[in-house]
Design an enzyme around this catalytic site. Sequence first.
Site: not given
Ligand code: ACO
Length: 460
Positions: A83, A117, A247
Amino acid sequence: MAKNVGILAIDVYFPSTCVQQEALEAHDGASKGKYTIGLGQDCMAFCTDIEDVISMSLTVVTSLLEKYGIDPKLIGRLEVGSETVIDKSKSIKTFLMQIFEKYGNTDIEGVDSTNACYGGTAALFNCVNWVESSSWDGRYGLVVCTDSAVYAEGPARPTGGAAAIAMLIGPDAPIAFESKLRASYMSHAYDFYKPNLASEYPVVDGKLSQTCYLMALDNCYKSLSLKYEKFEGKPFSLADAEYFVFHSPYNKLVQKSFARLVFNDFLKNTSFVDEAAKEKLGPFATLSGDESYQSRDLEKASQQVAKPQYDAKVQPTTLLPKQVGNMYTASLYAAFVSLIHNKHSTLAGKRVILFSYGSGLTATMFSLQLRDGKHPFSLSNIATVMDVAGKLKSRKEFPPEKFVEIMKLMEHRYGSKEYVTSKETSLLSSGTFYLTEVDNMYRRFYEQKTSESALSANGH
Ligand code: ACO
């Protein structure tokens, strides 16, 4: 018809340049543990200015052919999943033809497949279907999954990564498809997409992408279970496969995914879920589908219940995705590579279920049967050739500041012409291809680091 069609051989390549998630977390001002525990990631590989999806695929294909002793004339189909758009018309596959033309082999079907992906899985199915079809000419298929996953600064950036994986396809394979056990879920969603053709970065609705992924997983698991029941005359449960490979955009989602499957088994009332687990999951039995995706309590309870089985059935698949990051099309297969690396001596006779997800969205769950293969296509030789531990060990960690600087340079270079790269190859191992120049007609030029150039770079 050819029997036991599947994967005969695999090789994996990822850049030796990487950044530790712990360091990146501190650099980004995220709370301590967010990337490492929260996302479950250890380290992230990235391409510098001398590497891209084409150089990585040239490297991995050349390496696979050499290490397994495959005559390039014996490849009859070559399919690429990616991609990472470098050219809107010319396929990555055509760049790879440079390897085969040298040997006089230009009779090779196949082009690139793209949908986030999932492209690698589409490419893999195309090759397997070809070998099983009446148009098969007796030669091998070759599948390449190659991606450089990069995100704009912000919460998604730590979920990047980069790699290329090559898989040789043919009959009598040690990794054979159970072709009837395959279920897809495809739908229209705007969870992650790349509408801005001037940028390499996606537009991503992170939360929606998580829900879409889990919804696709539920649907695929339900359909696959129904198909299994139809063919085998008994219900399918998680006990019917030894390992589950997902994945892996980041490890936390994989933990949640397996927990979700356990919840599915609980709802189906399979014997996989014991009485104690039933008690813990009981309060969530009446949630609607939508409610269940939003329920943090269910997420926690199911992850807790699933933990021992996660350790047994999923954990051995997580090494490369945690160490290299999301490799988009290569992610699922890097998880499978990790399983072979960790468990090759005990895999024969085992069923492994894989779940492929591509945003937008396309998803398939499918089954593989592992068997003893004949040298060089034995599971233990595949593990030896891939040398996952050696490749991980020889990496160079960059400080986050340097990583950010390189991302800026790559943003500037994306889609542009007339530049010469640094040609700084000291971190590349011998045999690795690298980009030297993009000329005034956007034509890309690559060279291969030879053992002689490696020696002279080391001052010998
Ligand atoms: N210590 C431990 N855990 C923590 C801490 C900390 N200090 N701070 C946050 N966390 C945890 C959160 O509780 C959360 O875990 P949970 O979901 O079990 O509650 C996790 O860390 C992530 O924190 P969020 O606040 O949810 O993270 P954010 O919204 O900032 O970003 C996300 C995460 C949405 C995955 C982002 O990285 C993203 O957009 N990535 C790309 C999209 C993606 O990969 N999607 C997956 C499917 S599509 C694909 O394959 C591309």
